[in-house]
Write a protein that holds these residues in place. Sequence first.
Motif, PDB file in Angstrom:
ATOM      1  N   PHE A 679       0.839  -1.204   0.000  1.00 52.33           N
ATOM      2  CA  PHE A 679       0.000   0.000   0.000  1.00 52.33           C
ATOM      3  C   PHE A 679       0.873   1.252   0.000  1.00 52.33           C
ATOM      4  CE2 PHE A 679      -2.359   3.331   2.231  1.00 52.33           C
ATOM      5  CZ  PHE A 679      -3.538   3.358   1.496  1.00 52.33           C
ATOM      6  N   GLU A 684       0.929   8.211  -3.363  1.00 52.01           N
ATOM      7  CA  GLU A 684      -0.279   8.972  -3.049  1.00 52.01           C
ATOM      8  C   GLU A 684      -1.528   8.238  -3.521  1.00 52.01           C
ATOM      9  OE1 GLU A 684      -0.234  12.932  -4.435  1.00 52.01           O
ATOM     10  OE2 GLU A 684       1.638  13.481  -3.439  1.00 52.01           O
ATOM     11  N   ALA A 685      -2.569   8.341  -2.701  1.00 49.77           N
ATOM     12  CA  ALA A 685      -3.841   7.698  -3.053  1.00 49.77           C
ATOM     13  C   ALA A 685      -4.404   8.310  -4.328  1.00 49.77           C
ATOM     14  CB  ALA A 685      -4.839   7.862  -1.904  1.00 49.77           C
ATOM     15  N   SER A 686      -5.011   7.466  -5.141  1.00 47.04           N
ATOM     16  CA  SER A 686      -5.638   7.955  -6.370  1.00 47.04           C
ATOM     17  C   SER A 686      -6.998   7.300  -6.531  1.00 47.04           C
ATOM     18  CB  SER A 686      -4.757   7.656  -7.595  1.00 47.04           C
ATOM     19  OG  SER A 686      -4.488   6.270  -7.692  1.00 47.04           O
ATOM     20  N   PRO A 691      -8.610   2.494  -0.199  1.00 46.96           N
ATOM     21  CA  PRO A 691      -8.119   3.626   0.604  1.00 46.96           C
ATOM     22  C   PRO A 691      -7.273   3.229   1.816  1.00 46.96           C
ATOM     23  CG  PRO A 691     -10.412   3.195   1.094  1.00 46.96           C
ATOM     24  CD  PRO A 691     -10.048   2.259  -0.008  1.00 46.96           C
ATOM     25  N   THR A 692      -7.275   1.939   2.183  1.00 45.22           N
ATOM     26  CA  THR A 692      -6.522   1.497   3.359  1.00 45.22           C
ATOM     27  C   THR A 692      -5.863   0.155   3.058  1.00 45.22           C
ATOM     28  OG1 THR A 692      -8.385   0.267   4.291  1.00 45.22           O
ATOM     29  CG2 THR A 692      -8.200   2.611   4.900  1.00 45.22           C
TER      30      THR A 692
END
Length: 742
Positions: A679, A684-686, A691-692
């Motif tokens: 993870f 960076e989250a996209s 999300p986790t």
Amino acid sequence: MSEGIFSRYAPLAWERDLRVLPIEPGDKRPAKEISGWPGYLAAIPGAEIKTAWLSRYASNGWGVLLGSKIAPDHQLVALDIDDDRLVKPTLAVLGINPEDPSYCAKRGMKGLTVFMRAPKKGFKSTVIEGAEPLGNIDVLGAGKETVMPPSIHPDTGKPYENLGTTLLEADLALLPELTKKQVKLLKVVFGSPHVPTLMRGELTHIAGLEFAAQLVSAGASDQEAEALVRALLPVDYKGDSLKELPEWLSSARDKGYDQREGRGPSLAQAVMEVAVAGCVELFNDGDRNGYASVAAESGVVTYRVNSEGFKTWVRYQAHKALDRPVGAGPLLEAIAGIEAMALFDGASYVVNNRVAGDDEIVEIDLGTSDGRTVVIVGGGWRVSQEPRSKFARGSGYSALPEPVGGGKLSDLQELLGLSMENFLLVIAFIINALKPGGPFFILLVEGEQGSGKSFICEIIKRILDPNKAGRLRLPDNERDLMIQAKEYRHLNFDNASGMKAEMSDALCALATGGGIAVRKLYTDGDLHVMSFARPFVLNGISGYVNRPDLMERAIPLKLPALPENTRKTEAELLAAFEAILPGLLGVLYDAVSAALRNLASVEPPRHLRMADAARWIKAAEPALSLEGELIGSITEAQNEFVLERINDDPLVMKLRGLAVRRALEGKEGPFVGYVADLFTAFGEASKGLPPTPSRLSHTLKRLRPAMEKAGVTVEFLPRDRAGQKVRVTVDRSRLEPTFEQD
């Protein structure tokens, strides 16, 4: 959920001596850690509990415990109206003006919840059931709670809103009083089968006349009746019902309706006796549904006791025997009595919708008025005047023509204008759908506007289970889905678009035979289980299915746009279809006969997830001279469909990108490490990515079979104290396009 909702509003409510609770995020119930919460109605929590709640649940929503004492002899109650259409007439019955300062209500996704006061003694929560297709009204008192604004509604993601004066500002002792007479009148009004007719504003004369008699029996005054009927009729209504209403009310009183409450059962008893005498048999399905078989021409037809078809039959029998019309009240009482007899005195049978049978025999209800069926065995098929199975007919049930021999499948292919590859997929789905029980493949039809997808799906529906409701909208929730499955054998969902994960799971369950358990009524703990396996079709432009578990249960059909100069009108196509349908049914029933004959000796195609469904299709192939072609076409179409979808999945693209980056950094071989490390490696989250780390682990497990087809292999290694380890291997031969982009 918005910050500080509970911590802001709970102290204000406590100051007003109202009992409040924190609400579980994403739900309508109190926080799950709080057990025995109805007990907090007796007294406001002490300072220690208040402090703990305000700290722990500061950002939660808040709800009010109904039954709170708001005057010496009165309690706080609420009417939860779950249908927008019922709001205006309910307020009319209650005599509530939304402009009045005492009006106190709130709204969530639909309908309205209005706050009132009621006597503390003798008041009980209840459900006011609306006549089909209306919703219900829950009358909520002690022991019930309701979520308050500005808490976030779990389905809309938006805050509840206050209407009128807020509960924290209203003079609670001056709230409108809910009386027993009003509750009784509400039950009469919304349980009346005439109310939906008045709401439509069409053919209102007879409905209005009988409804006026019901209002008089319930003790409504002329003013109350006028306000109510005005609220029920459409705003643009131009008929004469309001002008005629005084005469209807006067006539009802002249006939003694205002003094004959409770004298109706004599007529109801007579209607019931006539109906039972005319029934061939009363029985049930073992699942709290009553059925009646009645004589029809030279055969027998079966209805659900609560269906409109049976009610119409009862009205007709009563009219012939009693020489008088039967109003809604006596009819509904008679139906209730007949249903009780079917449930408690009748035998229990398996009740089927259109298709019945097992691995040795299949029986298909033609839907004709004489009750004929087609009986199919391994040696062939025949039309029978005496059904072997119990069939029930739902709303809009239509007839199939009697099948004949000598038909050709190529006639259907020519009519639909399908390529051989797509036609084989359609035939495979139809053969599977004629299997008496699940599992069933799902037909997913994609095509741009002008590809004829809706027409093709309607033709399939007409072959399998013709019904006036030829095209349905995909429902919003699994309960409505199961209700439709109860009514129809084959479902045709038209113009599907974005689909929630919950609905995708429900459709998978419907294809394989799952179900749901729901409370029958808001006020009791009775569970009602709805479980069905049904063949169904979904059509849309593209991209409405993206979960692998649904893809692997599907037969995907992609349609090109039709050349404009080759298009025919739908009327022309339907006329041509009706001409070939009897012969086409004969060919398909020949295939079902072959499936029954060959099933025991056929090895299931184990490379397909729906192996049992595929086995039935494979057993039918010899009758169509298509050995191996139907199963082969499904396999090829599924592989292409899954690869196309999974290649565009954000997680697969991210894993491939990570493999590229590692290769550029000189790191050879697969990624091996904890899920949390993977993870973190994504950066960076996209959009579209889990999300986790925990959601990433869940998604990797769910997508693993599909990703393997795309060259991304995920192995879950033994877990240790630090967490779950994975090994991710990416096929390097599929990374060249990514290298070029970088």
